[in-house]
Write a protein that holds these residues in place. Structure first.
Motif, PDB file in Angstrom:
ATOM      1  N   GLY A 298     -27.469  17.282  -2.423  1.00 60.62           N
ATOM      2  CA  GLY A 298     -26.742  17.619  -3.558  1.00 60.62           C
ATOM      3  C   GLY A 298     -25.577  17.422  -4.207  1.00 60.62           C
ATOM      4  N   LEU A 299     -24.606  17.346  -3.001  1.00 64.40           N
ATOM      5  CA  LEU A 299     -22.760  16.543  -3.752  1.00 64.40           C
ATOM      6  C   LEU A 299     -23.742  15.640  -4.566  1.00 64.40           C
ATOM      7  CD1 LEU A 299     -20.013  17.730  -4.557  1.00 64.40           C
ATOM      8  CD2 LEU A 299     -19.717  16.114  -2.335  1.00 64.40           C
ATOM      9  N   SER A 300     -24.096  13.960  -4.268  1.00 59.33           N
ATOM     10  CA  SER A 300     -24.043  12.647  -4.014  1.00 59.33           C
ATOM     11  C   SER A 300     -25.521  12.865  -5.338  1.00 59.33           C
ATOM     12  CB  SER A 300     -24.252  11.892  -3.181  1.00 59.33           C
ATOM     13  OG  SER A 300     -24.962  11.745  -2.272  1.00 59.33           O
ATOM     14  N   ALA A 301     -26.005  13.556  -5.189  1.00 56.06           N
ATOM     15  CA  ALA A 301     -27.155  13.204  -6.543  1.00 56.06           C
ATOM     16  C   ALA A 301     -25.987  13.653  -7.554  1.00 56.06           C
ATOM     17  CB  ALA A 301     -28.296  14.344  -6.044  1.00 56.06           C
ATOM     18  N   THR A 302     -25.583  15.599  -7.527  1.00 54.74           N
ATOM     19  CA  THR A 302     -25.004  15.713  -8.599  1.00 54.74           C
ATOM     20  C   THR A 302     -23.947  14.010  -9.384  1.00 54.74           C
ATOM     21  OG1 THR A 302     -25.007  17.541  -7.992  1.00 54.74           O
ATOM     22  CG2 THR A 302     -23.590  17.210  -9.757  1.00 54.74           C
ATOM     23  N   ARG A 303     -23.352  13.711  -7.913  1.00 55.11           N
ATOM     24  CA  ARG A 303     -22.455  12.473  -8.647  1.00 55.11           C
ATOM     25  C   ARG A 303     -23.509  11.001  -9.992  1.00 55.11           C
ATOM     26  NH1 ARG A 303     -21.125   7.439  -7.565  1.00 55.11           N
ATOM     27  NH2 ARG A 303     -18.936   7.096  -8.452  1.00 55.11           N
ATOM     28  N   ALA A 304     -24.686  11.440  -8.790  1.00 49.42           N
ATOM     29  CA  ALA A 304     -25.011   9.589  -9.604  1.00 49.42           C
ATOM     30  C   ALA A 304     -26.133  10.709 -11.000  1.00 49.42           C
ATOM     31  CB  ALA A 304     -26.466   9.700  -8.653  1.00 49.42           C
ATOM     32  N   ALA A 305     -26.502  11.498 -10.812  1.00 45.87           N
ATOM     33  CA  ALA A 305     -27.153  11.975 -12.216  1.00 45.87           C
ATOM     34  C   ALA A 305     -26.254  12.393 -13.285  1.00 45.87           C
ATOM     35  CB  ALA A 305     -27.841  13.336 -12.095  1.00 45.87           C
ATOM     36  N   TYR A 306     -24.899  12.403 -12.874  1.00 46.37           N
ATOM     37  CA  TYR A 306     -24.134  12.645 -14.241  1.00 46.37           C
ATOM     38  C   TYR A 306     -23.944  11.282 -14.625  1.00 46.37           C
ATOM     39  CZ  TYR A 306     -19.430  13.250 -16.520  1.00 46.37           C
ATOM     40  OH  TYR A 306     -18.439  13.400 -18.158  1.00 46.37           O
TER      41      TYR A 306
END
Lengths: 495, 495
Positions: free
Chosen positions: B182-190
């Motif tokens: 979740g955390l690194s996905a959010t970063r990459a999605a942003y």
């Protein structure tokens, strides 16, 4: 904000691992003075993943750890205090942040043990306690339980395809979804049926057996393949598995045999060879032949290359001679269905005057997505042979009739009187008023449970294609009450 | 082994985030005295994900953090010392563990900046240094870069579908693959194109704007929907978005309008409504009509429900009136292709006598899977309009001819003379002898870069269905050398 996205995580709180709306709702409840109204939520999925007939519950140990450490740190509060609304005003007032500073988890939690076989609509967790807390934990519980249940289920299916005797090694870390997408996937894969992993951190954290040999790069780092094998065997004379497909697979097998012969002359035995590309049926049969003819019938053949339960089944049918299955990407990402649609729904709240329960329902155009009210328990009935025959959801706040009947939640005309008197309640107390009351089983115990529970299912439920539906029903009183609640809440539009 | 799988991670080392074979190979190299032979590895993927025409590089900040903290802790060494081979002997001898204790990262690393548009076969990272180190970092680099590149690419595609003006909010944490999934996905999605997230930890860690409103449970916690909206607006008079589909969507819109009118009477404006189920085209058009007729043309319509770039495109074509797109599961898990097949391949080693490079190649039955030898750089050429026209991979250890020609690695008959003189080298120095030499851009800067780079691509390369192939070729000298190396390594079987 940090330039150290990984090491920045070494911090005393993962409490902010949540959706903002949990905090805006918490603020709203706090402002309304509703924070301590007692509420009941259930975490469940609606449909078993992979078009399969069952799932294997996992992730509870993570959830328990998260709940036991639920506490807003000063850093957390500073961050929340820095958030602004559209007019530049603080999103949360200071009094609320002070309230969060003192917040401690005081809920009751009942949960299905890890490794238990579960079905759609069955609560995996039930949280009962102050509304604000029971709501706040939603996101983290879903994240931790959804994913591990998904992966444990995938691993159980791969175990079914592989059979009880072959080895399954999980190799997926490099293609996993982030480092914890790897770490927690390895844990769940082991729980669901894998025998070991390449993931060293998971070995250290969870005591999972770690396995590994060498990469193509090892072979490429030497003048020739035979020399590369020779040098690897020098380091691990009793534990070598040679990767034979860097240049030409069967040539690689012949080189492996040469080194195996020299090892044997020195009193050692080659452990295995690994195939990582090409036609695994053809190559494994040929490799087996070469090895057997050379006097190495015990050298194991390890195979990998985008395997999953469907491919393993096909390879087995084709007669592939594979002893150890290296499963990576398709297992740790649950490639064909990379998310379990678990949800977390409010099911009851104490009335404002404390005089009893007020039940809640979330409607949907589809009956399958309409929630189930109550303070639910799942009772699993067993037949005379000790195998599970049906599960019944019921409301623990109501008394049960003498003769139990279960009603299919998707088709109310399908009803079954319960004849079995053997049963087990699936949800067991984990927290009481915020204190943990359950000693968690070890990972090895949960793994054993998973295997026992899956093999106790009828083969028709375990198969991959069009499995039978295991009967899960609502206790008739609960069904009738739910129907009534739906009718009350649904606007009655004239036809 | 720990009973605290999450909090157990608050430890000083993630160095064991690796496959065991990196350590067994390291041991083998150490035993052969080869640990300090200089080696070059490249990290690259072969094919852009989602059948698309490009990818957006991401994850470098995580990789840098991991490399900067590469160090075996005493706990790590104790664990490695506890591992046993098949005969019960220690897997690693003590001298090796002592060597690991002193090991510090001393490699050179060159990498493509986050947010750069990249294509198949192009190194995203090049690691050059002592063989043992350059090998050891493989797994973690792959895990961290593969996943974030995948998600940044998905987000860029969703941005393409949504268009430049609508908002994209990433809502995926609850279905993510573990907490860092979740955390690194959010970063990459942003980074790839989202405007905000529901993930509070990501907001705190990375400064990403956090957004959120309330859940169905908020509505269910009150007697009626109108009261629920009223109470939510009391907490957030200027920042409310009402979720309108708990019972009946259009009824919900009408209740939202009633509350919006009372808010306006008090000097506030409703921010938006959210649709989370049903026919989003029909419902958004109807909701827009109701809102406009009631005098609320600025109230935004937020929609969510298993959206991805294909569904967004369909909804846009159908005339849906959606202003803000809530994208969850399909984005953070990259649902239709949940893993990027990035690989890490040895490409060259210094000769034993130090007299120059010895190049390495990994063969495959498929030419697409055969690796590329050399110490590679990627040169991107630009046309007169400043748009990229072709990329060339070349070996920095060889001098380039005056007239450059690029050769398609999949079809050697496709060749292009390079006419453009404008170019940029994609790989830039990040570490020199283990010291970081590059100031990393901020996440916001990388995000801006991603958007600029994607929009600079020809629309034919950006489209979802059968995109054009952007030309990526090998410099002709490199191509010829690689062909020769393949012929040398491939066994010449008589036909």
């Amino acid at each position: 904000m940090t330039e150290q996205p990984l090491s920045g995580l070494y911090r005393p709180s993962l409490t902010l691992l949540t959706d903002l709306y949990q905090l805006t709702m918490a603020y709203g409840y706090w402002r309304q003075g509703m924070q301590d109204r007692e509420a009941v939520f259930h975490l469940y999925f609606r449909k078993a993943p992979f078009q399969g007939g069952y799932a294997v519950a996992a992730g509870l140990a993570y959830a328990v750890d998260w709940l036991e450490n639920l506490r807003f740190s000063e850093d957390d509060l500073t961050y929340l205090g820095s958030l602004r609304g559209s007019k530049g005003q603080p999103l949360f007032e200071q009094g609320f942040l002070d309230y969060l500073r003192e917040l401690r988890f005081t809920c009751d939690v009942d949960a299905v043990a890890e490794g238990t076989v579960v079905f759609g609509n069955e609560p995996l967790l039930r949280i009962q306690g102050p509304l604000i807390q029971a709501q706040l934990v939603e996101t983290a519980l879903l994240t931790l339980v959804n994913f591990q249940t998904l992966i444990a289920t995938k691993a159980a299916r791969i175990r079914e395809a592989v059979g009880p005797n072959d080895q399954i090694l999980e190799f997926g870390l490099r293609r996993a979804q982030g480092f914890d997408g790897g770490l927690s996937a390895t844990r769940a894969a082991y729980l669901g049926g894998a025998d070991g992993t390449s993931n060293v951190l998971a070995g250290q954290q969870f005591g999972i057996p770690v396995r590994g040999t060498h990469a193509h790069s090892w072979v490429m780092a030497f003048e020739g393949e035979e020399e590369a094998f020779e040098k690897y065997a020098a380091a691990f004379p009793d534990d070598s598995v040679f990767l034979v497909d860097t240049y030409d697979t069967l040539e690689g097998v012949r080189n492996a045999i040469k080194v195996a012969e020299r090892l044997r002359a020195e009193g050692h035995e080659l452990g295995g060879i690994r195939l990582d590309s090409g036609d695994l049926t053809y190559l494994s049969v040929q490799a087996r032949k070469l090895l057997d003819e050379a006097g190495f019938p015990k050298v194991r053949i390890v195979a990998s290359n985008d395997l999953d339960e469907q491919l393993v089944t096909a390879l087995k049918l084709e007669g592939a001679r594979i002893d150890t299955w290296g499963i990576g990407t398709k297992l740790v990402t649950a490639y064909d269905q990379p998310a379990l649609g678990g949800v977390y729904k409010l099911a009851a709240m104490k009335k404002e005057d404390g005089s009893g329960w007020q039940y809640s329902i979330k409607l949907s155009e589809q009956i399958a997505k309409t929630s189930i009210p109550g303070i639910l328990q799942v009772r699993r009935f067993f037949g005379p042979d000790g195998k599970p025959v049906a599960d019944m959801l019921y409301n623990t706040a109501e008394s049960l009739p003498e003769q139990l009947t279960i009603v299919d939640p998707l088709d109310a005309t399908r009803r079954r009187p319960v004849q079995s008197s053997e049963f087990r309640e699936l949800l067991e107390p984990v927290f009481r008023q915020g204190r943990r009351v359950l000693e968690l089983p070890t990972l090895a115990e949960s793994r054993q449970k998973a295997r026992q529970e899956v093999t106790a299912l009828d083969p028709s439920i375990r198969r991959f294609l069009n499995p039978h539906t295991y009967p899960v029903g609502l206790e008739k009183g609960l069904h009738d009450f739910r129907t009534q609640l739906i009718l009350e809440h649904r606007p009655q539009r004239p036809a």
